[in-house]
Design an enzyme around this catalytic site. Structure first.
Site, PDB file in Angstrom:
ATOM      1  N   SER A 265       0.508  -1.306  -0.129  1.00  0.00           N
ATOM      2  CA  SER A 265      -0.257   0.126  -0.098  1.00  0.00           C
ATOM      3  C   SER A 265       0.978   1.282  -0.385  1.00  0.00           C
ATOM      4  CB  SER A 265      -0.738   0.018   1.242  1.00  0.00           C
ATOM      5  OG  SER A 265      -1.910   0.676   1.018  1.00  0.00           O
ATOM      6  N   LYS A 269       4.971   1.855  -2.130  1.00  0.00           N
ATOM      7  CA  LYS A 269       4.944   3.128  -2.690  1.00  0.00           C
ATOM      8  C   LYS A 269       6.304   3.490  -2.712  1.00  0.00           C
ATOM      9  CE  LYS A 269       0.546   5.108  -2.261  1.00  0.00           C
ATOM     10  NZ  LYS A 269      -0.633   4.022  -2.868  1.00  0.00           N
ATOM     11  N   TRP A 356      -9.336   0.492  -6.074  1.00  0.00           N
ATOM     12  CA  TRP A 356      -9.036   1.892  -5.680  1.00  0.00           C
ATOM     13  C   TRP A 356      -7.771   2.223  -6.160  1.00  0.00           C
ATOM     14  CZ3 TRP A 356     -10.382   6.279  -4.804  1.00  0.00           C
ATOM     15  CH2 TRP A 356      -9.680   7.330  -3.559  1.00  0.00           C
ATOM     16  N   HIS A 406      -7.554  -5.977  -0.723  1.00  0.00           N
ATOM     17  CA  HIS A 406      -6.640  -4.852   0.074  1.00  0.00           C
ATOM     18  C   HIS A 406      -5.880  -5.580   0.962  1.00  0.00           C
ATOM     19  CE1 HIS A 406      -4.730  -1.079  -0.867  1.00  0.00           C
ATOM     20  NE2 HIS A 406      -4.153  -1.138   0.927  1.00  0.00           N
TER      21      HIS A 406
HETATM   22  C1  GTR Z   1      -5.453   4.998   1.466  1.00  0.00           C
HETATM   23  C2  GTR Z   1      -4.713   5.477   0.174  1.00  0.00           C
HETATM   24  C3  GTR Z   1      -4.009   4.382  -0.714  1.00  0.00           C
HETATM   25  C4  GTR Z   1      -3.026   3.420   0.035  1.00  0.00           C
HETATM   26  C5  GTR Z   1      -3.626   3.508   1.228  1.00  0.00           C
HETATM   27  C6  GTR Z   1      -3.019   2.609   2.435  1.00  0.00           C
HETATM   28  O1  GTR Z   1      -5.972   4.667   2.581  1.00  0.00           O
HETATM   29  O2  GTR Z   1      -6.044   5.750  -0.535  1.00  0.00           O
HETATM   30  O3  GTR Z   1      -3.690   4.999  -1.336  1.00  0.00           O
HETATM   31  O4  GTR Z   1      -2.037   3.648   0.627  1.00  0.00           O
HETATM   32  O5  GTR Z   1      -4.275   4.344   1.878  1.00  0.00           O
HETATM   33  O6  GTR Z   1      -1.811   3.016   2.708  1.00  0.00           O
HETATM   34  O7  GTR Z   1      -3.352   1.525   3.429  1.00  0.00           O
END
Ligand code: GTR
Length: 426
Positions: A265, A269, A356, A406
Site C-alpha cells: 500500500s 509506494k 482503488w 487490499h
Molecule cells: C489509502 C490510500 C492509498 C493507500 C492506502 C494505505 O487510504 O488512499 O493510497 O496508500 O491508504 O496505505 O493503506
C-alpha cells in the site's frame, strides 16, 4: 503544546478526507480519459535512447530527477558512517528457529537525534549470510509477531482499537496484531531473513508541516520546512530504507547482495521509490501500491493524483500538486518509475477487488517499462496481456494479481519468495 498541535493536525486530516471524498472517482474503463504516455526511451531534448550507455548516463538520471523534483521530493544525501547499537540479541529465538536481533540505527549523526529500530529474524541453521526481506510496517515491529521479546514501539502510532493502540501509543494488546501479514516462521524456513521497521520511527504519518520525524533535522539554515521539490513522507520512508541498507551491509547475518525491499500500500509506494533510487536493492516488491506506486497516473482510475494530494498532502512534494487533474503535464508516468529499477527485478502485485489501486494501471506500468529492460539486455515482462488470477508472471518485471482485497496474505509471501529466489544471483 505538542498535543495541541497533534489535535490540530488530526482535525486538518479529517477536513482533507471530507474534501477528498467530493472528488469523483473513475471505476469504469470507458471513463478513463484518452492519454499518451511519455516514452522512457526518448530524452527530454528529443534524442532517441538507443544504447545502454545513453540510458545510464543521460536518460536514467533525467527521469530520476523528475521524480525527485516533481513527485516525491528530493531526500538529502546522508553523509558519514551509519551509527547503530545492537540493543538485544537472542541466538535461540522463536523456539530455536531464529536468531533475533533488535538494533537501533541513528538517522542523523547525533546520538540524541531520531533513530529507528530494526527487528531482525534470521534462520538459525544458516551456513552464512542469507537473502533478506527488508520491510516497513504500519503499527510497530511488535505487531508482526507475538514474540514477547520484541520491544513495544514507543513512537507515535495511529489510533486503531483493532491494532490495540490508544492515545497514539502502542499497548500490550497490539502485540502480534498484524501477524497475519507476516509469516515469519515460513520465511525463515525458506532460508530468508526478515528485517522489520516501524515507518513512524522515520516520519510519523500525519500532516504537521514536517515538524517531526527526520525532516526538521535536514533543513538548511533558516529554513522552516522542506521546499516544494524536497522530500515528503514517502521519500523520507524510502530514505530510511536506504539507511537500513547502510546498516545491513555491516551485519554478518545478511547477504547485502540479496536484499529485497518489500512494502504494501503506501509502503508499496515507498518500496518502489526506494528500489528506483537505491541500486543496492536487487529485488523490489510492491504490493497493492496503487496511485503514486505502480499505477499509471494518466488513467485516473480509482485514486487519482488530485485525490491523493488532497487526502495525504504530506506524502509527496508540493510540486506534485500542479498535476492534480493535469497528469498529462508531468514529464513522467509511473511506468518510468519501474524503468528506473532496470535491469534489477521488480514484482508488482495487485488484488482483484482493490480497484482503488487500479490493478490494470499497475499492470500497464510493468508492461510499458519493458523497452528499457530489453535495451539493457534482459527480458522485461513475459506477458503481452494482463495475466489471469493467480498466474504470476515471474520475469524480471514480474506481475501478479490474485482474488480478494487490499491486503498481504501468507500466500502472497510464497510468490515473493519464489520471485526472490529466481532473481537473486549469488
Ligand atoms: C489509502 C490510500 C492509498 C493507500 C492506502 C494505505 O487510504 O488512499 O493510497 O496508500 O491508504 O496505505 O493503506
Amino acid at each position: 503544546m505538542f498535543h495541541r498541535f497533534l489535535v490540530l493536525s488530526l482535525v486538518l486530516m479529517y477536513c482533507n478526507m471530507t474534501e477528498a471524498q467530493k472528488i469523483p472517482t473513475i471505476y469504469e474503463e470507458e471513463n478513463v480519459p484518452k492519454y499518451t504516455l511519455p516514452d522512457p526511451l526518448i530524452a527530454e531534448d528529443g534524442t532517441p535512447i538507443k544504447t545502454a550507455k545513453q540510458w545510464i548516463n543521460q536518460r536514467r538520471p533525467e527521469i530520476l530527477k523528475i521524480f525527485e523534483e516533481q513527485v516525491y521530493g528530493r531526500a538529502p544525501e546522508f553523509k558519514g558512517e551509519i551509527q547503530f547499537k545492537v540493543l538485544e540479541e537472542d541466538k535461540n529465538a522463536l523456539g530455536g528457529k531464529a536468531i533475533r536481533k533488535q538494533v537501533k540505527v541513528q538517522l542523523t549523526n547525533k546520538a540524541d537525534g531520531p533513530s529507528m529500530e530494526l527487528l531482525i529474524y534470521s534462520p538459525k541453521n544458516a551456513k552464512g549470510p542469507v537473502p533478506t526481506f527488508l520491510t516497513l510496517n504500519f503499527y510497530g515491529n511488535h505487531t508482526i509477531h507475538t514474540d514477547p521479546a520484541i520491544h513495544l514501539s514507543e513512537s507515535w502510532v495511529r489510533n486503531n482499537s483493532a491494532k490495540g493502540t490508544k492515545d497514539n501509543r502502542a499497548t500490550e494488546k497490539s502485540r502480534g496484531a498484524s501477524a497475519e501479514r507476516w509469516p515469519v516462521e515460513r520465511i525463515l524456513e525458506r532460508g530468508f531473513a526478515i528485517v522489520a521497521i516501524y515507518y513512524g520511527d522515520i516520519d510519523p504519518d500525519f500532516d504537521d508541516d514536517f515538524q517531526n520525524g527526520v525532516h526538521p533535522h535536514y533543513l538548511s539554515e533558516g529554513q522552516k520546512k522542506p521546499g516544494p521539490d524536497q522530500w515528503g513522507s514517502i521519500s523520507a520512508w524510502a530514505w530510511g530504507l536506504s539507511r537500513a541498507m547502510d546498516y545491513l551491509e555491516k551485519d554478518s547475518l545478511v547477504d547485502p547482495n540479496r536484499v529485497a525491499v518489500m512494502g504494501h500500500s503506501r509502503l508499496g509506494k515507498t518500496s518502489i521509490w526506494a528500489g528506483a533510487q537505491d541500486t543496492r536493492f536487487k529485488v523490489t516488491i510492491c504490493n497493492n501500491s496503487g496511485c503514486g506506486g505502480a499505477a499509471l497516473n494518466r488513467r485516473r482510475f480509482g485514486e487519482s493524483v488530485r485525490r491523493i494530494n488532497t487526502s495525504f498532502p504530506h506524502w509527496f512534494c508540493d510540486n506534485y500538486v500542479q498535476y492534480n487533474d493535469n497528469e498529462g503535464d508531468l514529464a513522467v508516468d509511473q511506468h518510468m518509475l519501474v524503468s528506473l529499477i532496470a535491469p534489477r527485478a521488480i514484482l508488482i502485485c495487485s488484488a482483484e477487488e482493490d480497484r482503488w489501486a487500479d490493478p490494470k494501471g499497475e499492470f500497464l506500468s510493468a508492461f510499458h517499462a519493458d523497452s528499457v529492460y530489453r535495451l539493457l539486455g534482459v527480458e522485461g515482462i513475459a506477458a503481452k496481456e494482463m495475466p489471469g488470477l493467480d498466474q504470476p508472471v515471474m520475469s524480471p518485471i514480474g506481475y501478479k494479481i490474485r482474488p480478494g482485497k487490499h491486503n498481504v496474505l501468507a500466500s502472497d509471501w510464497e510468490v515473493y519468495m519464489d520471485f526472490a529466489n529466481k532473481h537473486f544471483t549469488k
